[in-house]
Design a protein around this motif. Sequence first.
Motif: not given
Length: 285
Positions: A2-9, A135-154
């Motif tokens: 539960k402490d691993i936060t990579f990929g979580q918002y 750390i930099g890539t984790s900040l991206l996923t921590l500050t952006t929801t998965p829906v926003e990430l997918s819409d941004g990539i699209e």
Amino acid sequence: MKDITFGQYYPVDSIIHKLDPRLKIILCIAYVVLIFLVKNFEGFVLIFLFLAGVIILSKVALRSILNSLKGLLFLILFTFILNLFFHNSAEDTPLLYWQPFADASFFISGFYVLITKEGLIFAIRMLLRLTFLMIGTSLLTLTTTPVELSDGIESLLSPLKIFKFSPHTLALIMSIALSFIPTLMNDTERIMKAQKARGANLDTGSLLKRAKALIPVLIPLFVSALTRASELTDAMNARCYNGDKGRTKMKVFKLKFKDFVAFFIMVAIFLIILLWTNHLTLIVF
């Protein structure tokens, strides 16, 4: 787990959270390139100060940032050790030379351990690069929801439609993968507790024994993942999902004034770090 936060918002109200996701993706890519262009420790100090400023502005808990490193801690340390012992040449300055089997047989007498000054510096650079990269890539996923990430990539990959490439499919795959990371972690923890309750020993013994003990965990985990994938497929089919044909967006991305300001500030910081660390001269005509 539960402490691993990579990929979580990390839900919080901050300036970084409110930025356009397309802008954050572009700046994250530029940041990754910048890390591998830095060649001295002064540059890493500047990158550390930059990351500290971004973390403060994002209001993300420092514990969540550090927890994101847990998943790749072994890889980071292994890369450091590998570069420490194997990055050397004849021109390097030796710091440690050890030949433990000098008096042994011919087959193993040639084995030696060599640590050089240049190899140590290179290993520390790689350690800092991987740490700052994570750390930099984790900040991206921590500050952006998965829906926003997918819409941004699209949105960023939409020009590829002229080559009959579907950016919506790629964005959907990435969004599902990111959203399933916490779910798979919870499933893994649940299965491990269930196996321990049945008498499984997962924490003690040699490395080989612990690897074998994980087999009763991995098999149910794969079954659970395939079951969830099948259920997701049925749910999408029941809702008549048909790719990106005729789909509309509830939220249409529009760059605002704060996005342009953030972009130019980030570009200026990246250029300063690049020019400072590579000892280049900026000539203004």
